[in-house]
Every structure is written in C-alpha cells, then in structure tokens.
Design a protein around this motif. Structure first.
Motif, PDB file in Angstrom:
ATOM      1  N   VAL A  47     -13.424 -20.177 -20.336  1.00  0.00           N
ATOM      2  CA  VAL A  47     -12.259 -20.616 -19.561  1.00  0.00           C
ATOM      3  C   VAL A  47     -12.703 -21.237 -18.238  1.00  0.00           C
ATOM      4  N   ASP A  48     -12.184 -22.430 -17.952  1.00  0.00           N
ATOM      5  CA  ASP A  48     -12.514 -23.135 -16.715  1.00  0.00           C
ATOM      6  C   ASP A  48     -11.257 -23.276 -15.856  1.00  0.00           C
ATOM      7  N   GLU A  49     -11.403 -23.919 -14.719  1.00  0.00           N
ATOM      8  CA  GLU A  49     -10.286 -24.034 -13.792  1.00  0.00           C
ATOM      9  C   GLU A  49      -9.174 -24.914 -14.355  1.00  0.00           C
ATOM     10  N   THR A  50      -9.517 -25.893 -15.176  1.00  0.00           N
ATOM     11  CA  THR A  50      -8.489 -26.731 -15.794  1.00  0.00           C
ATOM     12  C   THR A  50      -7.585 -25.895 -16.688  1.00  0.00           C
ATOM     13  N   ALA A  51      -8.175 -25.031 -17.495  1.00  0.00           N
ATOM     14  CA  ALA A  51      -7.391 -24.162 -18.371  1.00  0.00           C
ATOM     15  C   ALA A  51      -6.509 -23.229 -17.550  1.00  0.00           C
ATOM     16  N   ARG A  52      -7.053 -22.686 -16.468  1.00  0.00           N
ATOM     17  CA  ARG A  52      -6.261 -21.783 -15.620  1.00  0.00           C
ATOM     18  C   ARG A  52      -5.075 -22.521 -14.998  1.00  0.00           C
ATOM     19  N   ARG A  53      -5.339 -23.730 -14.523  1.00  0.00           N
ATOM     20  CA  ARG A  53      -4.265 -24.505 -13.894  1.00  0.00           C
ATOM     21  C   ARG A  53      -3.161 -24.812 -14.892  1.00  0.00           C
ATOM     22  N   ARG A  54      -3.532 -25.163 -16.112  1.00  0.00           N
ATOM     23  CA  ARG A  54      -2.517 -25.479 -17.118  1.00  0.00           C
ATOM     24  C   ARG A  54      -1.765 -24.227 -17.566  1.00  0.00           C
ATOM     25  N   MET A  55      -2.456 -23.094 -17.594  1.00  0.00           N
ATOM     26  CA  MET A  55      -1.773 -21.835 -17.901  1.00  0.00           C
ATOM     27  C   MET A  55      -0.719 -21.546 -16.831  1.00  0.00           C
ATOM     28  N   ARG A  56      -1.074 -21.776 -15.558  1.00  0.00           N
ATOM     29  CA  ARG A  56      -0.117 -21.539 -14.476  1.00  0.00           C
ATOM     30  C   ARG A  56       1.095 -22.448 -14.585  1.00  0.00           C
ATOM     31  N   LEU A  57       0.890 -23.670 -15.058  1.00  0.00           N
ATOM     32  CA  LEU A  57       1.994 -24.613 -15.203  1.00  0.00           C
ATOM     33  C   LEU A  57       2.980 -24.164 -16.279  1.00  0.00           C
ATOM     34  N   LEU A  58       2.462 -23.622 -17.382  1.00  0.00           N
ATOM     35  CA  LEU A  58       3.318 -23.261 -18.507  1.00  0.00           C
ATOM     36  C   LEU A  58       3.881 -21.849 -18.430  1.00  0.00           C
ATOM     37  N   ALA A  59       3.147 -20.945 -17.773  1.00  0.00           N
ATOM     38  CA  ALA A  59       3.507 -19.522 -17.794  1.00  0.00           C
ATOM     39  C   ALA A  59       4.938 -19.221 -17.357  1.00  0.00           C
ATOM     40  N   PRO A  60       5.435 -19.767 -16.233  1.00  0.00           N
ATOM     41  CA  PRO A  60       6.802 -19.401 -15.825  1.00  0.00           C
ATOM     42  C   PRO A  60       7.854 -19.812 -16.849  1.00  0.00           C
ATOM     43  N   HIS A  61       7.619 -20.923 -17.536  1.00  0.00           N
ATOM     44  CA  HIS A  61       8.590 -21.387 -18.519  1.00  0.00           C
ATOM     45  C   HIS A  61       8.555 -20.515 -19.777  1.00  0.00           C
ATOM     46  N   ILE A  62       7.354 -20.142 -20.208  1.00  0.00           N
ATOM     47  CA  ILE A  62       7.237 -19.240 -21.352  1.00  0.00           C
ATOM     48  C   ILE A  62       7.837 -17.888 -21.000  1.00  0.00           C
ATOM     49  N   GLN A  63       7.562 -17.413 -19.803  1.00  0.00           N
ATOM     50  CA  GLN A  63       8.101 -16.123 -19.373  1.00  0.00           C
ATOM     51  C   GLN A  63       9.626 -16.147 -19.388  1.00  0.00           C
ATOM     52  N   ARG A  64      10.220 -17.200 -18.838  1.00  0.00           N
ATOM     53  CA  ARG A  64      11.674 -17.296 -18.804  1.00  0.00           C
ATOM     54  C   ARG A  64      12.245 -17.340 -20.224  1.00  0.00           C
ATOM     55  N   ALA A  65      11.658 -18.148 -21.087  1.00  0.00           N
ATOM     56  CA  ALA A  65      12.164 -18.283 -22.456  1.00  0.00           C
ATOM     57  C   ALA A  65      12.074 -16.964 -23.214  1.00  0.00           C
ATOM     58  N   VAL A  66      10.960 -16.247 -23.049  1.00  0.00           N
ATOM     59  CA  VAL A  66      10.776 -14.978 -23.753  1.00  0.00           C
ATOM     60  C   VAL A  66      11.751 -13.931 -23.247  1.00  0.00           C
ATOM     61  N   LEU A  67      11.930 -13.834 -21.940  1.00  0.00           N
ATOM     62  CA  LEU A  67      12.824 -12.826 -21.382  1.00  0.00           C
ATOM     63  C   LEU A  67      14.278 -13.089 -21.771  1.00  0.00           C
ATOM     64  N   ILE A  68      14.686 -14.356 -21.786  1.00  0.00           N
ATOM     65  CA  ILE A  68      16.052 -14.668 -22.210  1.00  0.00           C
ATOM     66  C   ILE A  68      16.225 -14.377 -23.690  1.00  0.00           C
ATOM     67  N   SER A  69      15.192 -14.637 -24.490  1.00  0.00           N
ATOM     68  CA  SER A  69      15.271 -14.349 -25.926  1.00  0.00           C
ATOM     69  C   SER A  69      15.452 -12.855 -26.183  1.00  0.00           C
ATOM     70  N   LYS A  70      14.948 -12.012 -25.266  1.00  0.00           N
ATOM     71  CA  LYS A  70      15.149 -10.571 -25.411  1.00  0.00           C
ATOM     72  C   LYS A  70      16.605 -10.194 -25.169  1.00  0.00           C
ATOM     73  N   VAL A  71      17.272 -10.963 -24.304  1.00  0.00           N
ATOM     74  CA  VAL A  71      18.658 -10.662 -23.956  1.00  0.00           C
ATOM     75  C   VAL A  71      19.616 -11.130 -25.051  1.00  0.00           C
ATOM     76  N   VAL A  72      19.317 -12.277 -25.627  1.00  0.00           N
ATOM     77  CA  VAL A  72      20.237 -12.856 -26.611  1.00  0.00           C
ATOM     78  C   VAL A  72      19.458 -13.494 -27.743  1.00  0.00           C
ATOM     79  N   ASP A  73      19.956 -13.347 -28.954  1.00  0.00           N
ATOM     80  CA  ASP A  73      19.321 -13.932 -30.133  1.00  0.00           C
ATOM     81  C   ASP A  73      20.303 -14.888 -30.790  1.00  0.00           C
TER      82      ASP A  73
END
Length: 387
Positions: free
Chosen positions: A156-182
C-alpha cells in the motif's frame, strides 16, 4: 484489468464522481454492490475489495458485499480458519475510524511475512497487503471496507491511501443507511410511497432545507419538537450546532454526491429527555436517486433513528483494563485461539522465547497464573459485553 484501472485514474475527478454515484445507488439496489466494488478495486487499485465485519473476540466474521475478487474457496477458508490467525485482526479494532490502515501500520511487515496466515492463505493467492477503513465499531464487531493488494500492485502506497480516503465516507454513508432501510428494487421506483412504511424517520428536503416530504415516523418526531423541528417549513435540529451542520449538508447535497463529503454520515442528535438519535444524509442528485426525488424537488433524504449506547469491544476493554501493549494483546488472543507457546510462535511468526516473554508479562499484568486463566479472562470480557 490494468487498462481499465489506468483509464479510471486518467479520468480523474469524473471517474471518482461516477464511482461515488454508483456507491449511493446501492442504497436503492443492493444487488449492484459487486459491480460497484469491482470499480472500487480498479480505482484504488487492488485485486479485490469488500465490505465485511469481524469479531476479534470470537474470531468470527462474514462479508456484507464483495466483488468476487477472492475465490469462494479462499473466502470460506478465511472465515472458517484464518480470521483468528490473521495478525492484524486484533490491532484493527484499535484503528481510528475513517483512516486507511495497511498491514505494516499494525504489525512489522517482515514479521507478517513469517505468519502462517500469510504463508498459507495470502501468499498462495499472490496477495501482499491489505488496506482497510473502519466504518463502524460496536461492542460485538467492527464493520470495515478493505482492498487486497496483489504482488502486481505492490504494498500500500500513499496513492492508495488517498483514494481510500476519497471513497470511504461515501461507502460508510451508503452502508449505514442500508442498515436502516432495505429497499426492494421495485419499491425504489416508488420512493416517496415506500418511505411512509419505514420505521425510521425519513425526511426529503430541498437545497434550502425545506421539508418537501416526511414519513409517519418523521412527522411524529417533528410534532414532538425535541429532536428535530420545522421552522417556516425548514428542517432544524434541537441544538444550534446540529442545525448548522444540517444546513451545510443540504447545500452540499445540492452540488452533487462528492460535495457532501463526510458531513451527515452519522450526525448525532439529542432529545431534551437525553435520548440519543443519529441522522444519515443520502444525496438525491444523480442516477436512480435523482428520479426518486424528482417528484418533490428534493436534493437529500435524511434518515433518523435512535442510537444505541455501545460499550468498547472486548480487545479494547481488556487492553485498557490491564494496560496491555498491542504485542501482548496479540499473544493473549493467539493463546485463546491456538493454545501453547510453540503453536502461538508458529502462527504469529515470532520466536517461542518472545512468546514466553509476552506471556510472562500477561501473567504479571492480569494476575493470571496459567494459560487457562487467560482463556477464562477473555471469555469473561466477551460474554459480559455482548449486546
């Protein structure tokens, strides 16, 4: 695959926006997660990606969503045998939420290469590293998003970390909302009508925060007025700070999926009675979600539900109670999982003398006299904290 990965990288912001939009579309159709995660794997890049959970105390886990990058045989083998032998399972529980964590951040990489987990599970697949972000932690388990790196990608390099940071909040939001409603696929086409049958409070708002639709549960909360309220038709919160954050979320959602960022992933709200609630914001500004909110001119859906009070996970609680280091904690849980000193040394890829040193410190710090006492100690913490 490499060509597609380079194409995604070359497309830059546009490629990122396309992936983020697809991530949010999973809320309306969970069946598209495999295709979305394939795009994620190419973007980071990596050999495979998944949203999964692990319980470090019971050495159990499973996958919520994955992209088929890991063969069914190795996926089953991981959760049936190697989740407890993975040297980063325990340290991952201490990782900061939202921050990308690679293998070398948790254990010395050269030591990792000597573990039975690497030699028997990762190496045969050509996997050399794993980068993950914790999405949510509870007393029982941690939900994570992670990407496996193949030898062709390197560690893992800094490019991978930076891209993970870009996507993480959106994945987190989508997963948490999916727990609330299906949502079911056909129901997603009748979005507003479907909202009325949900137990969670759901409110559709426009860019100015004006309430354009509220389901029955939301109307009940609004009528109480102690968690959320309506002021001249606009959605507000009981606290000034939460209200300001809500207004920022509405403005961000109007500008597109990527603009909303980390705001509104899990916005804490408190009633005057002391009851705690959590609000999640879903943008309605692209793809299928745009169609869902078009009838009302909504730019975001706000999901509100009661929050549970969570105790720390057993590893965290044990470490805090006895002042254990990460190395001591790894040895402790390895003893519970595999048994004696020689076996623990083999699994962790360290010398038996090192295991004995850690074991001596464990006895001293916990007051235990035998390995069986350590097993009972861990079992006691696990059973008392399970919710």
């Amino acid at each position: 695959m490499a060509g597609i990965s380079q194409d995604l990288a070359a497309r830059g912001t546009h490629g990122l926006m396309e992936i983020v939009g697809a991530i949010y579309d999973t809320v309306l159709d969970r069946g598209i997660w495999p295709d979305v995660l394939k795009k994620v794997s190419l973007f980071i890049p990596g050999a495979a990606s998944a949203v999964f959970w692990e319980d470090a105390a019971s050495n159990q886990g499973d996958v919520y969503f994955y992209d088929d990058g890991i063969s069914p045989r190795y996926r089953q083998l991981y959760f049936s045998k190697y989740v407890g032998l993975n040297p980063i399972t325990i340290p991952r529980f201490f990782a900061q939420v939202d921050e990308p964590i690679a293998t070398a951040d948790l254990v010395p990489y050269e030591e990792f290469l000597q573990t039975s987990f690497y030699r028997e599970w990762a190496e045969p697949q050509g996997l050399v590293d794993f980068v993950s972000i914790t999405l949510e932690k509870t007393a029982r388990k941690a939900a994570m998003f992670g990407v496996f790196r193949h030898a062709r990608h390197g560690i893992v390099d800094e490019t991978a970390r930076r891209r993970m940071r870009l996507l993480a909040p959106h994945i987190q939001r989508a997963v948490l909302i999916s727990k609330v409603v299906d949502f079911k696929r056909d129901e997603a086409e009748m979005f507003a009508q479907t909202l009325d049958g949900l137990r969670a409070a759901v409110i559709l708002v426009d860019a100015g925060g004006r309430i354009v639709h509220a389901n029955a549960a939301a109307q009940a909360l609004l009528s109480r007025g102690d968690v959320i309220h309506s002021v001249s038709g606009a959605l507000g919160a009981s606290s000034r700070q939460a209200g300001e954050r809500l207004r920022g979320i509405f403005l961000g959602a109007a500008k597109g999926d990527n603009a909303i960022g980390k705001d509104g992933i899990a916005l804490p709200l408190m009633a005057k009675t002391g009851e705690r609630y959590v609000a999640h914001a879903l943008p309605l500004t692209s793809r299928a979600r745009q169609q869902a909110g078009r009838k009302h001119g909504a730019v975001a859906a706000i999901f509100i539900h009661k929050a549970r009070l969570e105790a720390p996970s057993p590893p965290e609680a044990i470490a805090e109670a006895f002042g254990l280091t990460m190395a001591e904690l790894r040895v402790l849980f390895a003893i519970v999982e595999v048994g004696g000193v020689p076996q623990v040394a083999e699994v962790l890829g360290i010398a038996a003398s090192t295991v004995k040193t850690h074991l001596g410190r464990l006895y001293e710090k916990t007051g235990a006299a035998r390995q069986v006492d350590l097993v009972k100690l861990v079992a006691g913490f696990s059973s008392s904290l399970v919710t």
